[in-house]
Scaffold this motif. Structure first.
Motif, PDB file in Angstrom:
ATOM      1  N   GLU A  67       0.857  -1.189   0.000  1.00 57.74           N
ATOM      2  CA  GLU A  67       0.000   0.000   0.000  1.00 57.74           C
ATOM      3  C   GLU A  67       0.893   1.239   0.000  1.00 57.74           C
ATOM      4  O   GLU A  67       1.737   1.403   0.890  1.00 57.74           O
ATOM      5  N   ILE A  68       0.713   2.102  -0.981  1.00 56.48           N
ATOM      6  CA  ILE A  68       1.504   3.329  -1.086  1.00 56.48           C
ATOM      7  C   ILE A  68       0.619   4.513  -0.710  1.00 56.48           C
ATOM      8  O   ILE A  68      -0.384   4.791  -1.378  1.00 56.48           O
ATOM      9  N   ASP A  69       0.979   5.198   0.362  1.00 58.47           N
ATOM     10  CA  ASP A  69       0.290   6.424   0.778  1.00 58.47           C
ATOM     11  C   ASP A  69       1.195   7.596   0.389  1.00 58.47           C
ATOM     12  O   ASP A  69       2.063   8.016   1.154  1.00 58.47           O
ATOM     13  N   LEU A  70       0.984   8.115  -0.821  1.00 56.85           N
ATOM     14  CA  LEU A  70       1.836   9.178  -1.355  1.00 56.85           C
ATOM     15  C   LEU A  70       1.337  10.516  -0.846  1.00 56.85           C
ATOM     16  O   LEU A  70       0.289  11.010  -1.273  1.00 56.85           O
ATOM     17  N   ARG A  71       2.080  11.122   0.056  1.00 64.41           N
ATOM     18  CA  ARG A  71       1.658  12.381   0.663  1.00 64.41           C
ATOM     19  C   ARG A  71       1.956  13.589  -0.223  1.00 64.41           C
ATOM     20  O   ARG A  71       1.303  14.630  -0.079  1.00 64.41           O
ATOM     21  N   TYR A  72       2.941  13.488  -1.085  1.00 65.21           N
ATOM     22  CA  TYR A  72       3.303  14.586  -1.978  1.00 65.21           C
ATOM     23  C   TYR A  72       3.366  14.054  -3.402  1.00 65.21           C
ATOM     24  O   TYR A  72       4.342  13.422  -3.791  1.00 65.21           O
ATOM     25  N   PRO A  73       2.327  14.294  -4.189  1.00 73.25           N
ATOM     26  CA  PRO A  73       2.312  13.796  -5.566  1.00 73.25           C
ATOM     27  C   PRO A  73       3.488  14.348  -6.369  1.00 73.25           C
ATOM     28  O   PRO A  73       4.120  15.345  -6.004  1.00 73.25           O
ATOM     29  N   GLU A  74       3.747  13.710  -7.475  1.00 73.41           N
ATOM     30  CA  GLU A  74       4.858  14.091  -8.340  1.00 73.41           C
ATOM     31  C   GLU A  74       4.799  15.580  -8.673  1.00 73.41           C
ATOM     32  O   GLU A  74       3.769  16.115  -9.067  1.00 73.41           O
ATOM     33  N   GLY A  75       5.948  16.252  -8.500  1.00 71.94           N
ATOM     34  CA  GLY A  75       6.052  17.661  -8.832  1.00 71.94           C
ATOM     35  C   GLY A  75       5.757  18.610  -7.696  1.00 71.94           C
ATOM     36  O   GLY A  75       5.933  19.827  -7.834  1.00 71.94           O
ATOM     37  N   LYS A  76       5.337  18.103  -6.534  1.00 75.15           N
ATOM     38  CA  LYS A  76       5.045  18.959  -5.387  1.00 75.15           C
ATOM     39  C   LYS A  76       6.308  19.245  -4.579  1.00 75.15           C
ATOM     40  O   LYS A  76       7.199  18.404  -4.474  1.00 75.15           O
ATOM     41  N   TRP A  77       6.363  20.433  -3.999  1.00 72.87           N
ATOM     42  CA  TRP A  77       7.463  20.811  -3.109  1.00 72.87           C
ATOM     43  C   TRP A  77       7.300  20.095  -1.780  1.00 72.87           C
ATOM     44  O   TRP A  77       6.197  20.029  -1.230  1.00 72.87           O
ATOM     45  N   VAL A  78       8.392  19.541  -1.254  1.00 76.38           N
ATOM     46  CA  VAL A  78       8.376  18.793   0.003  1.00 76.38           C
ATOM     47  C   VAL A  78       9.369  19.427   0.961  1.00 76.38           C
ATOM     48  O   VAL A  78      10.543  19.628   0.615  1.00 76.38           O
ATOM     49  N   GLY A  79       8.937  19.735   2.155  1.00 74.46           N
ATOM     50  CA  GLY A  79       9.821  20.332   3.141  1.00 74.46           C
ATOM     51  C   GLY A  79      10.767  19.318   3.765  1.00 74.46           C
ATOM     52  O   GLY A  79      10.536  18.107   3.726  1.00 74.46           O
ATOM     53  N   ALA A  80      11.836  19.812   4.355  1.00 70.12           N
ATOM     54  CA  ALA A  80      12.816  18.939   5.004  1.00 70.12           C
ATOM     55  C   ALA A  80      12.146  18.143   6.127  1.00 70.12           C
ATOM     56  O   ALA A  80      11.427  18.695   6.959  1.00 70.12           O
ATOM     57  N   GLY A  81      12.383  16.836   6.139  1.00 69.87           N
ATOM     58  CA  GLY A  81      11.865  15.982   7.204  1.00 69.87           C
ATOM     59  C   GLY A  81      10.417  15.563   7.058  1.00 69.87           C
ATOM     60  O   GLY A  81       9.914  14.801   7.889  1.00 69.87           O
ATOM     61  N   GLU A  82       9.751  16.015   6.002  1.00 64.00           N
ATOM     62  CA  GLU A  82       8.354  15.627   5.808  1.00 64.00           C
ATOM     63  C   GLU A  82       8.289  14.310   5.038  1.00 64.00           C
ATOM     64  O   GLU A  82       8.930  14.189   3.988  1.00 64.00           O
ATOM     65  N   PRO A  83       7.528  13.351   5.528  1.00 61.74           N
ATOM     66  CA  PRO A  83       7.426  12.087   4.785  1.00 61.74           C
ATOM     67  C   PRO A  83       6.862  12.299   3.380  1.00 61.74           C
ATOM     68  O   PRO A  83       5.787  12.879   3.211  1.00 61.74           O
ATOM     69  N   LEU A  84       7.615  11.850   2.388  1.00 64.04           N
ATOM     70  CA  LEU A  84       7.104  11.907   1.018  1.00 64.04           C
ATOM     71  C   LEU A  84       6.001  10.884   0.826  1.00 64.04           C
ATOM     72  O   LEU A  84       5.008  11.132   0.150  1.00 64.04           O
ATOM     73  N   LEU A  85       6.215   9.712   1.432  1.00 70.41           N
ATOM     74  CA  LEU A  85       5.247   8.636   1.261  1.00 70.41           C
ATOM     75  C   LEU A  85       5.372   7.642   2.405  1.00 70.41           C
ATOM     76  O   LEU A  85       6.398   7.597   3.103  1.00 70.41           O
ATOM     77  N   TYR A  86       4.323   6.869   2.595  1.00 68.63           N
ATOM     78  CA  TYR A  86       4.315   5.740   3.520  1.00 68.63           C
ATOM     79  C   TYR A  86       4.100   4.475   2.697  1.00 68.63           C
ATOM     80  O   TYR A  86       3.270   4.456   1.779  1.00 68.63           O
ATOM     81  N   VAL A  87       4.845   3.438   3.027  1.00 66.74           N
ATOM     82  CA  VAL A  87       4.729   2.147   2.342  1.00 66.74           C
ATOM     83  C   VAL A  87       4.352   1.097   3.380  1.00 66.74           C
ATOM     84  O   VAL A  87       5.055   0.929   4.381  1.00 66.74           O
ATOM     85  N   THR A  88       3.262   0.398   3.131  1.00 67.95           N
ATOM     86  CA  THR A  88       2.777  -0.615   4.069  1.00 67.95           C
ATOM     87  C   THR A  88       2.701  -1.975   3.372  1.00 67.95           C
ATOM     88  O   THR A  88       2.244  -2.071   2.234  1.00 67.95           O
ATOM     89  N   GLY A  89       3.151  -3.005   4.088  1.00 70.87           N
ATOM     90  CA  GLY A  89       3.097  -4.355   3.557  1.00 70.87           C
ATOM     91  C   GLY A  89       3.694  -5.335   4.542  1.00 70.87           C
ATOM     92  O   GLY A  89       4.138  -4.953   5.646  1.00 70.87           O
ATOM     93  N   PRO A  90       3.748  -6.614   4.180  1.00 73.68           N
ATOM     94  CA  PRO A  90       4.369  -7.594   5.068  1.00 73.68           C
ATOM     95  C   PRO A  90       5.841  -7.247   5.302  1.00 73.68           C
ATOM     96  O   PRO A  90       6.571  -6.999   4.346  1.00 73.68           O
ATOM     97  N   LEU A  91       6.256  -7.251   6.547  1.00 76.50           N
ATOM     98  CA  LEU A  91       7.642  -6.903   6.849  1.00 76.50           C
ATOM     99  C   LEU A  91       8.611  -7.867   6.166  1.00 76.50           C
ATOM    100  O   LEU A  91       9.693  -7.463   5.719  1.00 76.50           O
ATOM    101  N   SER A  92       8.233  -9.111   6.039  1.00 77.77           N
ATOM    102  CA  SER A  92       9.113 -10.096   5.404  1.00 77.77           C
ATOM    103  C   SER A  92       9.366  -9.760   3.935  1.00 77.77           C
ATOM    104  O   SER A  92      10.384 -10.150   3.362  1.00 77.77           O
TER     105      SER A  92
END
Length: 375
Positions: A67-92
Protein backbone atom coordinates in the motif's frame (compact mmCIF):
# COMPACT_ATOMS: atom_id res chain seq x y z
CA UNK A 1 24.34 -4.33 -13.84
CA UNK A 2 22.43 -2.28 -16.44
CA UNK A 3 18.94 -2.36 -14.97
CA UNK A 4 17.52 -1.94 -11.51
CA UNK A 5 17.39 -5.19 -9.47
CA UNK A 6 14.15 -7.09 -10.02
CA UNK A 7 15.22 -10.71 -9.67
CA UNK A 8 15.51 -12.12 -6.16
CA UNK A 9 19.19 -13.00 -6.60
CA UNK A 10 19.98 -9.44 -7.64
CA UNK A 11 18.01 -7.94 -4.76
CA UNK A 12 19.87 -10.19 -2.33
CA UNK A 13 23.21 -9.22 -3.83
CA UNK A 14 22.64 -5.46 -3.73
CA UNK A 15 20.81 -4.91 -0.44
CA UNK A 16 22.38 -4.53 3.00
CA UNK A 17 23.04 -7.83 4.76
CA UNK A 18 21.30 -6.80 7.98
CA UNK A 19 18.06 -6.37 6.05
CA UNK A 20 18.39 -9.89 4.67
CA UNK A 21 18.93 -11.19 8.19
CA UNK A 22 15.88 -9.26 9.39
CA UNK A 23 13.78 -10.89 6.69
CA UNK A 24 14.89 -14.39 7.71
CA UNK A 25 14.21 -13.75 11.39
CA UNK A 26 10.75 -12.34 10.66
CA UNK A 27 9.92 -15.36 8.52
CA UNK A 28 10.91 -17.61 11.42
CA UNK A 29 9.16 -15.80 14.27
CA UNK A 30 6.04 -14.53 12.50
CA UNK A 31 5.29 -11.92 9.91
CA UNK A 32 3.55 -8.62 10.65
CA UNK A 33 2.30 -5.67 8.65
CA UNK A 34 4.81 -2.78 8.74
CA UNK A 35 4.53 0.83 7.61
CA UNK A 36 7.64 2.71 6.49
CA UNK A 37 7.87 6.49 6.37
CA UNK A 38 10.29 7.77 3.72
CA UNK A 39 11.71 11.29 4.01
CA UNK A 40 14.64 13.55 3.14
CA UNK A 41 16.55 16.01 5.27
CA UNK A 42 16.32 18.97 2.89
CA UNK A 43 13.59 20.51 0.72
CA UNK A 44 13.06 18.66 -2.57
CA UNK A 45 10.56 18.23 -5.38
CA UNK A 46 8.66 14.94 -5.19
CA UNK A 47 9.79 12.61 -7.97
CA UNK A 48 8.63 9.18 -6.80
CA UNK A 49 7.39 7.50 -9.99
CA UNK A 50 10.40 5.27 -10.68
CA UNK A 51 10.54 4.12 -7.07
CA UNK A 52 6.81 3.38 -6.90
CA UNK A 53 6.83 1.53 -10.21
CA UNK A 54 9.75 -0.57 -8.99
CA UNK A 55 7.93 -1.42 -5.76
CA UNK A 56 4.88 -2.41 -7.77
CA UNK A 57 6.90 -4.77 -9.94
CA UNK A 58 8.54 -6.37 -6.90
CA UNK A 59 5.15 -6.86 -5.25
CA UNK A 60 3.88 -8.57 -8.40
CA UNK A 61 6.94 -10.81 -8.58
CA UNK A 62 6.55 -11.77 -4.93
CA UNK A 63 2.79 -12.29 -5.26
CA UNK A 64 2.04 -9.80 -2.51
CA UNK A 65 0.83 -6.21 -2.37
CA UNK A 66 2.17 -2.95 -0.98
CA UNK A 67 0.00 0.00 0.00
CA UNK A 68 1.50 3.33 -1.09
CA UNK A 69 0.29 6.42 0.78
CA UNK A 70 1.84 9.18 -1.35
CA UNK A 71 1.66 12.38 0.66
CA UNK A 72 3.30 14.59 -1.98
CA UNK A 73 2.31 13.80 -5.57
CA UNK A 74 4.86 14.09 -8.34
CA UNK A 75 6.05 17.66 -8.83
CA UNK A 76 5.05 18.96 -5.39
CA UNK A 77 7.46 20.81 -3.11
CA UNK A 78 8.38 18.79 0.00
CA UNK A 79 9.82 20.33 3.14
CA UNK A 80 12.82 18.94 5.00
CA UNK A 81 11.87 15.98 7.20
CA UNK A 82 8.35 15.63 5.81
CA UNK A 83 7.43 12.09 4.79
CA UNK A 84 7.10 11.91 1.02
CA UNK A 85 5.25 8.64 1.26
CA UNK A 86 4.31 5.74 3.52
CA UNK A 87 4.73 2.15 2.34
CA UNK A 88 2.78 -0.62 4.07
CA UNK A 89 3.10 -4.36 3.56
CA UNK A 90 4.37 -7.59 5.07
CA UNK A 91 7.64 -6.90 6.85
CA UNK A 92 9.11 -10.10 5.40
CA UNK A 93 8.55 -8.68 1.91
CA UNK A 94 9.66 -5.09 2.60
CA UNK A 95 12.66 -5.48 4.90
CA UNK A 96 15.21 -6.22 2.19
CA UNK A 97 13.91 -3.52 -0.19
CA UNK A 98 14.70 -0.47 1.93
CA UNK A 99 18.19 0.26 0.59
CA UNK A 100 17.19 -0.08 -3.04
CA UNK A 101 14.06 2.03 -2.54
CA UNK A 102 16.07 4.88 -1.05
CA UNK A 103 18.57 4.74 -3.89
CA UNK A 104 15.69 5.02 -6.33
CA UNK A 105 14.05 7.99 -4.63
CA UNK A 106 16.54 10.43 -3.12
CA UNK A 107 18.63 11.50 -6.15
CA UNK A 108 15.59 12.01 -8.38
CA UNK A 109 13.90 14.29 -5.86
CA UNK A 110 16.94 16.53 -5.46
CA UNK A 111 17.68 16.62 -9.19
CA UNK A 112 14.05 17.58 -9.83
CA UNK A 113 14.43 20.41 -7.32
CA UNK A 114 17.55 21.68 -9.10
CA UNK A 115 15.94 21.41 -12.53
CA UNK A 116 12.92 23.35 -11.32
CA UNK A 117 15.12 26.08 -9.85
CA UNK A 118 17.01 26.51 -13.12
CA UNK A 119 13.91 26.64 -15.30
CA UNK A 120 12.19 29.07 -12.92
CA UNK A 121 15.19 31.41 -12.95
CA UNK A 122 15.24 31.51 -16.77
CA UNK A 123 11.57 31.00 -17.69
CA UNK A 124 11.95 32.22 -21.28
CA UNK A 125 14.91 29.95 -22.00
CA UNK A 126 14.61 26.40 -23.30
CA UNK A 127 16.73 23.73 -21.63
CA UNK A 128 18.27 20.61 -23.11
CA UNK A 129 19.22 17.79 -20.71
CA UNK A 130 22.82 16.78 -21.43
CA UNK A 131 23.42 14.85 -18.24
CA UNK A 132 24.05 11.37 -19.65
CA UNK A 133 27.81 11.77 -19.91
CA UNK A 134 27.97 12.69 -16.21
CA UNK A 135 25.90 9.75 -14.98
CA UNK A 136 27.14 6.53 -13.42
CA UNK A 137 25.48 4.12 -15.81
CA UNK A 138 22.10 3.60 -17.43
CA UNK A 139 20.11 3.54 -14.16
CA UNK A 140 21.32 6.96 -13.11
CA UNK A 141 20.86 8.35 -16.63
CA UNK A 142 17.23 7.28 -16.62
CA UNK A 143 16.65 8.65 -13.13
CA UNK A 144 18.17 12.03 -13.96
CA UNK A 145 16.23 12.43 -17.20
CA UNK A 146 13.03 11.64 -15.34
CA UNK A 147 13.96 14.14 -12.62
CA UNK A 148 14.60 16.90 -15.15
CA UNK A 149 11.17 16.32 -16.67
CA UNK A 150 9.49 16.53 -13.25
CA UNK A 151 11.26 19.76 -12.29
CA UNK A 152 10.56 21.21 -15.71
CA UNK A 153 6.84 20.41 -15.52
CA UNK A 154 6.60 22.15 -12.17
CA UNK A 155 8.29 25.26 -13.59
CA UNK A 156 5.79 25.29 -16.45
CA UNK A 157 2.90 25.17 -14.02
CA UNK A 158 4.26 27.70 -11.55
CA UNK A 159 5.91 30.36 -13.74
CA UNK A 160 4.93 29.40 -17.30
CA UNK A 161 8.55 28.48 -18.04
CA UNK A 162 9.63 26.92 -21.33
CA UNK A 163 11.61 24.35 -19.34
CA UNK A 164 13.34 21.27 -20.68
CA UNK A 165 12.35 20.68 -24.29
CA UNK A 166 14.35 17.49 -24.77
CA UNK A 167 17.50 15.58 -23.96
CA UNK A 168 20.56 14.13 -25.64
CA UNK A 169 19.74 10.41 -25.76
CA UNK A 170 17.03 8.35 -27.44
CA UNK A 171 16.52 6.03 -24.48
CA UNK A 172 15.02 8.69 -22.19
CA UNK A 173 13.56 11.09 -24.77
CA UNK A 174 10.05 9.88 -23.89
CA UNK A 175 10.23 11.72 -20.57
CA UNK A 176 10.20 14.94 -22.59
CA UNK A 177 7.46 13.89 -24.97
CA UNK A 178 9.85 13.11 -27.82
CA UNK A 179 10.58 10.04 -29.89
CA UNK A 180 14.32 10.66 -29.94
CA UNK A 181 17.13 12.70 -28.46
CA UNK A 182 18.29 16.10 -29.67
CA UNK A 183 21.68 17.42 -30.75
CA UNK A 184 23.74 18.43 -33.75
CA UNK A 185 27.53 18.40 -33.54
CA UNK A 186 30.19 17.80 -30.85
CA UNK A 187 33.74 19.15 -30.80
CA UNK A 188 34.95 15.88 -32.32
CA UNK A 189 32.97 16.65 -35.48
CA UNK A 190 34.53 20.12 -35.78
CA UNK A 191 37.97 18.58 -35.43
CA UNK A 192 37.14 15.99 -38.06
CA UNK A 193 35.95 18.62 -40.52
CA UNK A 194 39.00 20.81 -39.98
CA UNK A 195 37.04 24.05 -39.74
CA UNK A 196 33.81 25.24 -38.16
CA UNK A 197 32.39 26.29 -41.53
CA UNK A 198 33.20 22.95 -43.13
CA UNK A 199 31.51 21.11 -40.25
CA UNK A 200 28.40 23.23 -40.79
CA UNK A 201 28.43 22.47 -44.51
CA UNK A 202 28.78 18.74 -43.84
CA UNK A 203 25.89 18.82 -41.39
CA UNK A 204 23.71 20.80 -43.76
CA UNK A 205 24.38 18.35 -46.58
CA UNK A 206 23.72 15.29 -44.38
CA UNK A 207 20.68 16.68 -42.52
CA UNK A 208 19.24 19.37 -44.83
CA UNK A 209 15.79 19.39 -43.25
CA UNK A 210 16.90 19.70 -39.63
CA UNK A 211 17.57 22.92 -37.72
CA UNK A 212 21.31 23.38 -37.28
CA UNK A 213 23.27 24.41 -34.20
CA UNK A 214 26.92 25.16 -34.95
CA UNK A 215 29.49 24.74 -32.18
CA UNK A 216 31.72 27.81 -32.54
CA UNK A 217 34.39 27.69 -29.80
CA UNK A 218 36.74 24.99 -31.14
CA UNK A 219 39.24 27.39 -32.73
CA UNK A 220 38.75 30.26 -30.23
CA UNK A 221 37.05 32.27 -33.00
CA UNK A 222 33.54 32.23 -31.58
CA UNK A 223 32.37 35.45 -33.19
CA UNK A 224 34.25 35.08 -36.47
CA UNK A 225 33.10 31.51 -37.03
CA UNK A 226 29.53 32.30 -35.99
CA UNK A 227 29.28 35.16 -38.48
CA UNK A 228 30.99 33.12 -41.20
CA UNK A 229 28.38 30.37 -40.84
CA UNK A 230 25.53 32.88 -40.80
CA UNK A 231 26.77 34.42 -44.04
CA UNK A 232 27.14 30.97 -45.59
CA UNK A 233 23.56 29.98 -44.67
CA UNK A 234 21.53 33.19 -44.95
CA UNK A 235 18.25 31.36 -45.54
CA UNK A 236 18.67 29.31 -42.37
CA UNK A 237 19.66 32.44 -40.47
CA UNK A 238 16.64 34.41 -41.68
CA UNK A 239 14.23 31.56 -40.97
CA UNK A 240 15.47 30.99 -37.42
CA UNK A 241 16.76 27.52 -38.31
CA UNK A 242 20.35 28.34 -37.38
CA UNK A 243 21.83 28.60 -33.90
CA UNK A 244 25.35 29.00 -32.57
CA UNK A 245 26.49 27.17 -29.48
CA UNK A 246 29.09 28.58 -27.09
CA UNK A 247 30.95 26.07 -24.94
CA UNK A 248 34.11 28.09 -24.31
CA UNK A 249 36.33 26.55 -21.60
CA UNK A 250 36.82 28.44 -18.37
CA UNK A 251 40.51 29.01 -19.06
CA UNK A 252 39.97 31.78 -21.61
CA UNK A 253 37.59 34.54 -22.72
CA UNK A 254 35.62 34.25 -25.92
CA UNK A 255 36.94 36.06 -28.96
CA UNK A 256 36.92 39.83 -28.46
CA UNK A 257 36.54 39.84 -24.70
CA UNK A 258 38.95 40.57 -21.88
CA UNK A 259 38.20 41.69 -18.31
CA UNK A 260 37.58 45.38 -19.13
CA UNK A 261 35.44 44.66 -22.18
CA UNK A 262 33.49 42.00 -20.26
CA UNK A 263 32.48 44.59 -17.68
CA UNK A 264 31.66 47.04 -20.46
CA UNK A 265 29.35 44.70 -22.39
CA UNK A 266 27.37 43.76 -19.29
CA UNK A 267 27.18 47.40 -18.21
CA UNK A 268 25.76 48.31 -21.61
CA UNK A 269 23.05 45.70 -21.52
CA UNK A 270 22.28 44.99 -17.86
CA UNK A 271 23.89 47.65 -15.67
CA UNK A 272 22.09 46.57 -12.52
CA UNK A 273 23.79 43.18 -12.59
CA UNK A 274 27.14 44.65 -11.62
CA UNK A 275 25.98 47.00 -8.90
CA UNK A 276 26.72 46.04 -5.32
CA UNK A 277 28.72 43.24 -3.73
CA UNK A 278 29.48 40.12 -5.77
CA UNK A 279 31.25 36.94 -4.72
CA UNK A 280 34.06 35.56 -6.86
CA UNK A 281 31.73 32.90 -8.26
CA UNK A 282 29.09 35.48 -9.15
CA UNK A 283 31.64 37.68 -10.90
CA UNK A 284 32.91 34.69 -12.87
CA UNK A 285 29.43 33.89 -14.10
CA UNK A 286 28.83 37.52 -15.04
CA UNK A 287 32.12 38.76 -16.51
CA UNK A 288 34.65 35.96 -16.19
CA UNK A 289 36.20 33.69 -18.80
CA UNK A 290 34.27 30.84 -20.35
CA UNK A 291 30.54 31.05 -21.01
CA UNK A 292 29.70 34.11 -18.93
CA UNK A 293 26.82 36.53 -19.28
CA UNK A 294 29.29 38.88 -20.95
CA UNK A 295 30.15 36.20 -23.52
CA UNK A 296 26.49 35.69 -24.39
CA UNK A 297 25.84 39.42 -24.65
CA UNK A 298 28.95 39.82 -26.83
CA UNK A 299 27.70 37.16 -29.24
CA UNK A 300 24.22 38.69 -29.38
CA UNK A 301 25.60 42.16 -30.11
CA UNK A 302 27.79 40.87 -32.94
CA UNK A 303 25.03 38.81 -34.53
CA UNK A 304 22.55 41.67 -34.37
CA UNK A 305 25.04 44.14 -35.80
CA UNK A 306 25.12 42.13 -39.03
CA UNK A 307 21.37 41.60 -39.18
CA UNK A 308 21.33 38.05 -37.83
CA UNK A 309 18.84 38.80 -35.08
CA UNK A 310 16.91 35.55 -35.68
CA UNK A 311 19.98 33.35 -35.13
CA UNK A 312 19.64 31.71 -31.73
CA UNK A 313 22.31 31.38 -29.06
CA UNK A 314 22.81 28.05 -27.29
CA UNK A 315 25.03 28.09 -24.20
CA UNK A 316 26.55 25.20 -22.28
CA UNK A 317 29.28 24.60 -19.70
CA UNK A 318 28.49 24.53 -16.00
CA UNK A 319 24.93 25.86 -16.04
CA UNK A 320 23.99 25.03 -12.46
CA UNK A 321 21.09 26.61 -10.52
CA UNK A 322 23.50 29.28 -9.23
CA UNK A 323 24.76 30.13 -12.70
CA UNK A 324 21.23 30.29 -14.08
CA UNK A 325 20.28 32.72 -11.33
CA UNK A 326 23.13 35.06 -12.31
CA UNK A 327 22.25 34.75 -16.00
CA UNK A 328 18.75 35.89 -15.13
CA UNK A 329 20.06 38.91 -13.21
CA UNK A 330 22.20 39.85 -16.21
CA UNK A 331 19.25 39.32 -18.58
CA UNK A 332 21.56 37.17 -20.70
CA UNK A 333 19.94 36.66 -24.14
CA UNK A 334 20.36 32.89 -24.20
CA UNK A 335 17.75 30.95 -26.16
CA UNK A 336 18.73 27.42 -25.14
CA UNK A 337 20.84 26.09 -22.27
CA UNK A 338 22.43 22.68 -22.59
CA UNK A 339 23.11 21.37 -19.13
CA UNK A 340 23.76 18.36 -16.97
CA UNK A 341 24.49 20.51 -13.94
CA UNK A 342 21.11 19.96 -12.34
CA UNK A 343 22.65 16.69 -11.18
CA UNK A 344 23.29 16.93 -7.44
CA UNK A 345 26.81 18.19 -6.72
CA UNK A 346 26.62 17.34 -3.01
CA UNK A 347 25.66 13.70 -2.96
CA UNK A 348 24.97 13.74 0.77
CA UNK A 349 21.93 15.91 0.03
CA UNK A 350 20.39 13.06 -1.97
CA UNK A 351 20.19 10.69 0.97
CA UNK A 352 16.65 9.54 1.62
CA UNK A 353 15.82 7.80 4.89
CA UNK A 354 13.15 5.29 5.90
CA UNK A 355 11.88 4.31 9.32
CA UNK A 356 9.16 1.87 10.31
CA UNK A 357 6.47 3.90 12.07
CA UNK A 358 3.72 1.28 12.52
CA UNK A 359 3.77 -2.43 13.42
CA UNK A 360 0.45 -4.15 12.70
CA UNK A 361 -1.13 -0.70 12.75
CA UNK A 362 0.32 0.28 16.14
CA UNK A 363 2.37 3.52 15.97
CA UNK A 364 5.95 2.94 17.10
CA UNK A 365 9.14 4.65 16.00
CA UNK A 366 12.59 5.19 17.43
CA UNK A 367 12.95 8.14 19.80
CA UNK A 368 13.68 11.34 17.91
CA UNK A 369 11.68 10.39 14.85
CA UNK A 370 8.20 10.96 16.24
CA UNK A 371 7.63 13.63 13.59
CA UNK A 372 7.29 10.79 11.06
CA UNK A 373 4.17 9.30 12.64
CA UNK A 374 1.11 9.52 10.43
CA UNK A 375 -1.26 12.30 11.29
Amino acid sequence: MDRWPLEEADIAAWTDVYFKKTRKAVERFGDIKATYAVFMRRPVISAPRLAIEWLGQIAKNRETSFEIDLRYPEGKWVGAGEPLLYVTGPLSQLADLETLLLQKLGPTCLAAYNAYSMCAELPKTAFLAMDARHCAGAEMAEAMAYAASVGSDRARRKVAAVGFIGNATDATAHYFGREGGMGTMPHAFIGYAGSTLRAAEMFDETFPDEPMTVLVDYFAREVTDALTCCRRFPSRAAAGNLAVRIDTPGGRFIEGLDPPESYAVVERNAPGALRGYRTDDELRYLVGPGVSAAAIWRMRECLNAEGFDKVKIVASSGFSPAKCRLMAEAKAPVDVVGTGSYLPDRWSETYATADIVEYDGVPRVKVGREFLLRK
